[in-house]
Design a protein around this motif. Structure first.
Motif, PDB file in Angstrom:
ATOM      1  N   LEU A  42      52.974  43.670  16.338  1.00 26.80           N
ATOM      2  CA  LEU A  42      52.271  44.616  15.477  1.00 26.80           C
ATOM      3  C   LEU A  42      52.289  46.034  16.055  1.00 26.80           C
ATOM      4  O   LEU A  42      52.635  46.986  15.362  1.00 26.80           O
ATOM      5  N   LEU A  43      51.903  46.166  17.326  1.00 24.53           N
ATOM      6  CA  LEU A  43      51.863  47.510  17.906  1.00 24.53           C
ATOM      7  C   LEU A  43      53.244  48.155  17.952  1.00 24.53           C
ATOM      8  O   LEU A  43      53.368  49.379  17.832  1.00 24.53           O
ATOM      9  N   ASP A  44      54.281  47.333  18.146  1.00 25.36           N
ATOM     10  CA  ASP A  44      55.619  47.900  18.249  1.00 25.36           C
ATOM     11  C   ASP A  44      56.152  48.411  16.908  1.00 25.36           C
ATOM     12  O   ASP A  44      57.208  49.048  16.860  1.00 25.36           O
ATOM     13  N   ARG A  45      55.420  48.165  15.825  1.00 29.74           N
ATOM     14  CA  ARG A  45      55.871  48.609  14.501  1.00 29.74           C
ATOM     15  C   ARG A  45      55.118  49.844  14.009  1.00 29.74           C
ATOM     16  O   ARG A  45      55.312  50.280  12.886  1.00 29.74           O
ATOM     17  N   ILE A  46      54.263  50.403  14.853  1.00 30.18           N
ATOM     18  CA  ILE A  46      53.585  51.656  14.506  1.00 30.18           C
ATOM     19  C   ILE A  46      54.625  52.776  14.527  1.00 30.18           C
ATOM     20  O   ILE A  46      55.372  52.908  15.495  1.00 30.18           O
ATOM     21  N   PRO A  47      54.699  53.580  13.505  1.00 27.12           N
ATOM     22  CA  PRO A  47      55.715  54.650  13.499  1.00 27.12           C
ATOM     23  C   PRO A  47      55.579  55.566  14.709  1.00 27.12           C
ATOM     24  O   PRO A  47      54.480  55.863  15.183  1.00 27.12           O
TER      25      PRO A  47
END
Length: 430
Positions: A255-260
């Motif tokens: 999830l965190l790795d998909r924050i723009p």
């Protein structure tokens, strides 16, 4: 005796007065940088638009590519930077120090302007994620090296040998990782090898009181010679068995790795990068919130007073250098168990000296030194990104950029830096 006025306040007749020294160093440095920037825009104007990409395909949502007029954006950023210079000059004229946010905003707006100028007219997008992510990765050995310097020099010993610790760590990690096919073993071996280099430094500088700068320089030359010799004699003929490591894989945090923008930069890295953030916090806490840190700083500032209250000065310095060496070894392991999977001759390429500059720029504070390491890593990665978008900036200039930033940081923008008072002073117990 009449009352005295200092910095706008009235002191009692015999009260101690504190005078703050304000120099024009920051204002002049900002003005010189702005003048060079304006000269660049005048002599080499670029027509066309600059394209900035802020998203990756795996982000939660896509941010559209920003298209801006290159030269207009560059000049607007220059005007904003001029305002920051004016604020710095105004503060100096009023005998006040320039606030930290002024040079920070100055650097940020000039960076945006420079990127807009460099990418103007290019059909390719300038990836902001690639710029920041690459900068973080390239700064890893610099941050570890800077932390090594902070720990060692806070105890009163000059740690010129950071370069040798990084190189010894990279060399040992390559061999140990290749033999065991485990990057973890390579990392531990790198820490041990760098700690051994630090032990040699400690023996000569602490026990035998040899000049600390000379010992550090000799260790750098010695390790470069030894690793180059064994690389040619041992590693090259046995590349498959002794110089082919298994690298750490990236560990994306769900999830965190998909924050723009920040997701791919901060949350899709290897374990050594994650450990870097942890170790920065641990070193800061250990130095300023523990008894060990208090004793370490005491022997670096006033070893005689520390000895008087029962602190073993020599033992404390030995331990500090060993810890510093182990931390530096982690930075060296990055080269052979993260960056590439084998050792090459002199592969650190002077990173230890840039780490030393980052330590000074950070005023011997672990957090500030880490931020300085990130700055120098960003300057190094900038040349890679600009070459991708086809920037007309000569590659030779971009190769010089990290060192130019180092010179400006240490000589111009760093302000007043006070090293530990007992730095480079051998201690003899009477």
């Amino acid at each position: 005796m009449s009352a005295a006025t200092v910095d706008g306040t009235t002191a009692a007749p015999d009260a101690p007065r504190t005078l703050s020294t304000v120099t024009w160093k920051t204002s002049i440095s900002l003005g010189v940088v702005l003048a060079l920037y304006a000269l660049l825009l005048v002599l080499a104007p670029h027509e066309g638009s600059a394209r900035f990409a802020l998203s990756t395909p795996t982000d939660f949502f896509q941010i559209p590519v920003y298209v801006v007029p290159g030269m207009a954006t560059a000049w607007i950023c220059g005007a904003l930077a001029a305002v920051m210079v004016a604020l710095s000059v105004g503060a100096t004229r009023r005998a006040r120090r320039t606030s930290v946010w002024v040079p920070s905003v100055f650097a940020a707006v000039l960076l945006v302007g420079f990127l807009a100028w460099a990418a103007a007219g290019s059909p390719r997008d300038l990836s902001v994620v690639g710029l920041l992510g690459g900068a973080l990765v390239l700064s890893v050995p610099l941050v570890y090296g800077a932390l090594s310097g902070v720990i060692g020099e806070r105890s009163g010993t000059i740690n010129i040998a950071i370069e040798s610790q990084l190189l010894a760590g990279a060399f040992t990690a390559a061999i140990a990782g290749s033999l065991t096919k485990s990057p973890w073993v390579g990392l531990l071996a790198a820490m041990a090898a760098a700690a051994l280099v630090a032990l040699v430094l400690a023996v000569f500088t602490i026990t035998y009181r040899v000049n600390q700068i000379i010992v550090g320089v000799v260790l750098n030359v010695l390790v470069i010679g030894l690793t180059s010799f064994f690389y040619s004699l041992v590693l090259v003929p046995n590349t498959a068995t002794l110089n082919t490591t298994v690298r750490f894989e990236r560990i994306p945090i769900p999830l965190l790795d998909r924050i723009p923008v920040i997701g791919p930069v901060l949350f899709d890295q290897t374990i050594i990068v994650y450990l870097m953030f942890v170790i920065v916090a641990v070193v800061w806490y250990a130095l300023f919130r523990t008894r060990w840190g208090l004793r370490l700083r005491a022997v670096g500032e006033h070893p005689r007073a520390a000895d008087t209250v029962g602190v073993d000065v020599l033992r404390t310095r030995y331990r500090a250098l060993l810890v510093a060496g182990a931390v530096g070894g982690m930075g060296g392991a990055f080269y052979t168990v993260v960056s590439i999977n084998q050792f090459n001759r002199e592969m650190t390429a002077g990173a230890g000296f840039i780490a030393l500059a980052a330590m000074i720029f950070g005023k011997w504070d672990p957090v500030r030194a880490a931020l300085a390491g990130l700055l120098f890593g960003f300057a190094t990665n900038l040349q890679n990104v600009l070459s991708v978008v086809g920037s007309p900036v000569p590659s030779q200039f971009m190769l010089m950029l990290p060192y130019i930033v180092t010179l400006f940081a240490v000589a111009g923008l760093v302000g007043r830096s006070r090293p530990p008072a007992a730095l480079a002073t051998p201690y003899t117990k009477e």
